[in-house]
Design an enzyme around this catalytic site. Structure first.
Site, PDB file in Angstrom:
ATOM      1  N   HIS A   1     -31.912  15.177 -30.331  1.00 53.86           N
ATOM      2  CA  HIS A   1     -31.933  14.055 -29.406  1.00 53.86           C
ATOM      3  C   HIS A   1     -31.518  14.966 -27.836  1.00 53.86           C
ATOM      4  O   HIS A   1     -30.702  14.444 -27.132  1.00 53.86           O
ATOM      5  CB  HIS A   1     -30.607  13.120 -29.476  1.00 53.86           C
ATOM      6  CG  HIS A   1     -30.641  12.100 -28.767  1.00 53.86           C
ATOM      7  ND1 HIS A   1     -31.702  11.398 -28.401  1.00 53.86           N
ATOM      8  CD2 HIS A   1     -29.747  11.571 -28.003  1.00 53.86           C
ATOM      9  CE1 HIS A   1     -31.536  10.253 -27.710  1.00 53.86           C
ATOM     10  NE2 HIS A   1     -30.179  10.498 -27.440  1.00 53.86           N
TER      11      HIS A   1
ATOM     12  N   ASP B   1     -34.863   7.234 -28.869  1.00 56.31           N
ATOM     13  CA  ASP B   1     -36.075   7.949 -28.789  1.00 56.31           C
ATOM     14  C   ASP B   1     -37.368   7.375 -29.434  1.00 56.31           C
ATOM     15  O   ASP B   1     -38.622   7.413 -28.941  1.00 56.31           O
ATOM     16  CB  ASP B   1     -36.185   9.224 -29.349  1.00 56.31           C
ATOM     17  CG  ASP B   1     -34.957  10.240 -28.710  1.00 56.31           C
ATOM     18  OD1 ASP B   1     -34.098  10.858 -29.535  1.00 56.31           O
ATOM     19  OD2 ASP B   1     -34.882   9.994 -27.550  1.00 56.31           O
TER      20      ASP B   1
END
Lengths: 345, 346
Positions: free
Chosen positions: B198, B171
């Site tokens: 996530h 990310d």
């Protein structure tokens, strides 16, 4: 994707065939990978994406390139990724590339020799040679597709027929033989394999692979039997992996590692380096022996091969091994030249 | 080992080789789409004495392949459930890429049915074979998998919250890339914390804290945030049923493992975002900035300041993380019951 391509072309210095590298050390390079979705291609493109000197990474395969491109494009390094598919996409993928690296083609199955792949993989050589002539005649071409011993002569023959052949810009990647030699010798000598250095000359299959142990640094001392066993292991290492993979393919990760190392050296050669002499072994057009194509150590520069270092010093056994394998290598080369003359694709 | 450093000046000695000790890294799921390139990237790093590759499918070939790479240290393949503990035995770092990837249309949460058992089996094996290891999960859904693993480690008396991670580095990588591209600067020059979880809206890139400063209006920030949150889905869709991010995940995973190793080696100032057990918020597990050290997490950095919109998004994601954690814990407890192992007391 199309808009992206327009962007990258507008920002590039106009490219002149045979004269890349004039843009100076600030210009990023375009590297095209043909066969980018395969077992070697994917880890290879992953490594290439991390190279700071590459501004455009162009990936090509017969299918499924969009997913690989989207995946790679998320990596936070400067290279832009663009993808192309099929016969119609090949020229677009290679258009104005500085370097084209080709892992495309089928791998061996257990029981096959590399030569058995000629029928199925010769068409890769043919298509890439035609595309290179048309859209990137000045590019450095690095073939991984087996059998290297035959594939490189095929490509050379086609490029000659098209009038775009430069023997300094066509390579068969044999780096994995050097990598394996370093690893096996490092193991035996109990030293870091990265500190081992030796020339591996000849070709890229079986007995045509000649690791010159007499020139190994650090010095390799083994009994005759041990030397023979080591040489055989280096020559058969590819088969070792094919057998271990049991039908699921040949070396992919180590091949990607080796090919990336070679392309990295090509890039260093293009960029020019005052301090470092860039030396790599590769299978190239050669007058070092009676074989028209032969792998030796080469000094790389802005136009590909700057200088062929030629044959290393060899002991009697090594000279004999060279004499023994030459007829086989010459036959493969003749086969490649014939195919290159006859093939159409 | 130190003598070899002088043999060839170009040879890099790994930064974590400050003390002479053997270092073992184990990759679980090394035969898969992430596992293979991840193993290659880890193999390229110097200083690892043993790289153990494990998968349910036959690993002989991949181990032979990778063992040819001219790097110090051994590569050993381990195949099948029966070889999981031998693969992990004495490991310093265990990275887990095993499990199924998403198909188009799937949310990460839907993977729990397939992948929850990976967390249970690996946590159990780690408890037996390498309880002191740093254990880092890539297997999705991270938001549930990490709590599951924690619960299993607790039941076996092998839990240390400073040694269990869910890898969210991708990310951060994606944030740097998208923001770098938007600002027309090199994406490796961008720095931005990404906190939360996530999956979807639990991924919170703190664009207000981006260095260099992200100059965009509210709409631009929203679009950028949304793209970062959905980037995984972007790749799943582009791969059209052939899997999820593998190469970029390998890149991110290798980067995180490298940071863990640097921390183990005593290097100072190693800061990474990761999904961990945390007391920073009401969510029992959350991703935030951590300083890594010799034994895992050295220090939890305080949450960065947030803009009004980021605070709002943060409040929305906390209950989702709490829910995910409960689901992960429930999965673990059910699994432990089936094996007649008593769960740890709360």
């Amino acid at each position: 994707m199309f808009a992206l391509r327009l962007c990258t072309q507008v920002s590039r210095v106009p490219f002149e065939a045979f004269n890349f590298g004039r843009g100076g050390s600030m210009r990023g390079l375009k590297v095209a990978v043909v066969g980018a979705v395969g077992g070697i291609g994917q880890p290879l493109t992953l490594l290439l994406k991390q190279n700071p000197h590459i501004s455009v990474l162009s990936i090509h395969d017969i299918r499924n390139t969009a997913g690989v491109a989207a995946d790679l494009s998320h990596i936070n390094t400067p290279a832009t990724v663009c993808n192309f598919e099929g016969k119609s996409g090949l020229k677009k993928a290679m258009d104005k590339a500085d370097i084209v690296v080709i892992p495309a083609g089928l791998p061996r199955k257990p029981g096959m020799r590399r030569e058995d792949l000629v029928d199925v993989n010769a068409s890769v050589a043919c298509e890439v040679a035609h595309a290179a002539s048309a859209v990137c005649p000045g590019a450095l071409l690095a073939f991984i597709t087996n059998p290297i011993n035959v594939i490189v002569p095929i490509v050379a023959t086609i490029l000659k027929a098209k009038g775009t052949y430069d023997p300094n810009r066509l390579f068969g990647v044999t780096t994995l033989d050097v990598v394996r030699s370093k690893t096996f010798i490092g193991d035996i000598l109990n030293v870091d394999p990265r500190t081992v250095d030796l020339p591996v000359i000849g070709g890229h299959t079986g007995h045509t692979i000649l690791p010159i142990l007499s020139q190994c640094q650090p010095l390799y001392k083994g009994s005759d039997e041990e030397r023979q066993a080591l040489i055989r292991r280096i020559q058969e290492a590819g088969t070792e992996v094919v057998k271990a993979k049991d039908g699921l393919g040949s070396a992919t990760l180590s091949m990607a590692y080796a090919a990336y190392h070679f392309v990295e050296s090509l890039i260093k050669g293009i960029k020019g380096s005052k301090d470092e002499c860039i030396v790599e072994c590769a299978y190239v057009d050669s007058d070092v022996t009676e074989a028209k194509f032969f792998a030796t150590q080469l000094i790389l520069g802005p136009q590909g091969i700057k200088e062929n270092i030629g044959l290393p010093e060899m002991d009697d056994e090594e000279k004999q091994a060279l004499e023994c394998m030459l007829p086989n290598l010459k036959k493969s080369i003749e086969n490649g030249i014939k195919l290159g003359e006859e093939m159409s694709c | 080992m130190f003598l070899l450093g002088s043999l060839k000046s170009q040879t890099k000695i790994a930064p974590w080789r400050v003390v002479i000790r053997t270092l073992k890294v184990s990759v679980v799921g090394a035969g898969g789409g992430i596992g293979q390139p991840l193993s290659l990237l880890i193999r390229r790093s110097p200083g690892i004495d043993e790289l153990a590759l494990h998968d349910l499918s036959e690993m002989k070939g991949i181990a032979a392949d990778l063992s040819h790479v001219s790097q110090e240290g051994k590569v050993i393949g381990f195949t099948g459930e029966v070889e999981l503990e031998p693969a992990l035995s004495g490991a310093d770092v265990v990275v887990v890429a095993a499990g199924m990837p998403r198909l188009p249309g799937m949310l990460r949460d839907q993977l729990m049915a397939a992948n929850g058992s990976v967390a249970v089996k690996v946590a159990t094996a780690v408890s037996n074979a390498c309880p002191g290891a740093l254990l880092a999960f890539i297997t999705n859904p991270i938001n549930m998998i990490v709590p599951t693993a924690a619960e299993v480690l607790k039941a076996h008396g092998a839990y240390d919250p400073r040694r269990l991670f869910g890898i969210t580095t991708l990310d951060v990588v994606r944030s740097k890339k998208f923001i770098g591209d938007a600002m027309k600067i090199s994406p490796d020059k961008v720095n931005i914390p990404v906190i939360g979880g996530h999956a979807g809206i639990t991924i919170l890139p703190l664009i207000s804290q981006c260095q260099p400063e992200f100059k965009g209006g509210r709409e631009d920030v929203q679009k950028m945030t949304h793209r970062i949150q959905e980037a995984g889905t972007e790749v799943v869709n582009a791969k059209a049923g052939k899997g999820s991010a593998t190469l970029s995940m390998a890149f991110a995973g290798a980067h995180f493992v490298d940071s863990l190793l640097r921390g183990i080696g005593g290097q100072e100032g190693i800061i990474e975002c990761a999904f961990v057990a945390s007391e920073l918020t009401e969510a029992p597990f959350i991703a935030s900035l951590l300083e890594l050290g010799k034994y895992g997490i050295k220090r939890y950095l305080p949450l960065p300041p947030m803009s009004v919109n980021e605070k709002e998004a943060f409040e929305k994601l906390l209950p989702v993380l709490k829910q995910n954690a409960n689901e992960g814990i429930d999965f673990a407890r059910k699994s432990l019951m089936e094996k007649a192992i008593p769960a740890a007391l709360p």
